[in-house]
Write a protein that holds these residues in place. Structure first.
Motif, PDB file in Angstrom:
ATOM      1  N   PRO A  16       0.827  -1.219   0.000  1.00  0.00           N
ATOM      2  CA  PRO A  16       0.000   0.000   0.000  1.00  0.00           C
ATOM      3  C   PRO A  16       0.857   1.264   0.000  1.00  0.00           C
ATOM      4  O   PRO A  16       1.943   1.294   0.585  1.00  0.00           O
ATOM      5  N   ARG A 110      -1.723  -4.485  -3.258  1.00  0.00           N
ATOM      6  CA  ARG A 110      -2.343  -3.594  -4.230  1.00  0.00           C
ATOM      7  C   ARG A 110      -1.818  -4.034  -5.586  1.00  0.00           C
ATOM      8  O   ARG A 110      -0.758  -4.651  -5.677  1.00  0.00           O
ATOM      9  N   ASP A 124      -4.624   2.616  -7.134  1.00  0.00           N
ATOM     10  CA  ASP A 124      -4.214   1.374  -6.469  1.00  0.00           C
ATOM     11  C   ASP A 124      -5.437   0.465  -6.378  1.00  0.00           C
ATOM     12  O   ASP A 124      -6.411   0.814  -5.718  1.00  0.00           O
ATOM     13  N   ARG A 126      -7.085  -2.847  -4.913  1.00  0.00           N
ATOM     14  CA  ARG A 126      -6.855  -3.657  -3.723  1.00  0.00           C
ATOM     15  C   ARG A 126      -7.232  -5.107  -4.021  1.00  0.00           C
ATOM     16  O   ARG A 126      -8.339  -5.384  -4.459  1.00  0.00           O
TER      17      ARG A 126
END
Length: 150
Positions: A16, A110, A124, A126
């Motif tokens: 992340p 990510r 990003d 997830r």
């Protein structure tokens, strides 16, 4: 490009943004973990000439069913693993291994793809912290579908 997941592309998997080194990625350690988990593995820690000699891991891993992974890993900027020339369906088992076996917590993945990067999409995505291979592959395919529609 179709959206059935059969297209080959490059996927990027990374920590992340708020915790860029949350994976605690050790390049040689990742190489050894690959060697312990896949039937055939070659890897080497190299120096990147374009980023002041930053180390990166170059690897190739093969599975018993004939799937091959050609990739790199780096800790430059964020902990990151990149798989080249792969499909969503092929990438899913590798991602499950990374998420469930190698990383310290399953909610730290990510991802993006070469088509997203080429279009300047910096979102990003997830990866679900749970879910089986089908769910992971579907998430990768959904990403590609959205990116291609952008």
């Amino acid at each position: 490009m179709t959206h059935d997941g059969d297209d080959r592309t490059t996927f990027l998997f990374y920590a992340p943004e708020r915790e860029p080194h949350a994976w605690g990625l050790d390049l040689a350690g990742l190489g050894e973990a690959l060697r312990e988990s896949f039937s055939e593995v070659r890897y080497k820690v190299r120096q990147d000439r374009t980023h002041q000699g930053e180390p990166y891991l170059s690897f190739w891993a093969g599975t018993d069913d004939g799937t091959e992974y050609d990739g790199t890993a780096t800790v430059h900027g964020r902990d990151c693993v990149m798989l080249s020339d792969t499909t969503a369906g092929e990438a899913a088992p590798f991602l499950l291994w990374l998420r469930d076996t190698y990383l310290p917590a399953p909610d730290l993945v990510r991802f993006s793809s070469e088509p997203a990067v080429e279009r300047g999409i910096e979102t990003d995505w997830r990866l679900p912290a749970d879910g089986d291979m089908a769910r992971v592959a579907d998430e990768l395919r959904r990403h590609l579908s959205v990116v291609e529609g952008a």
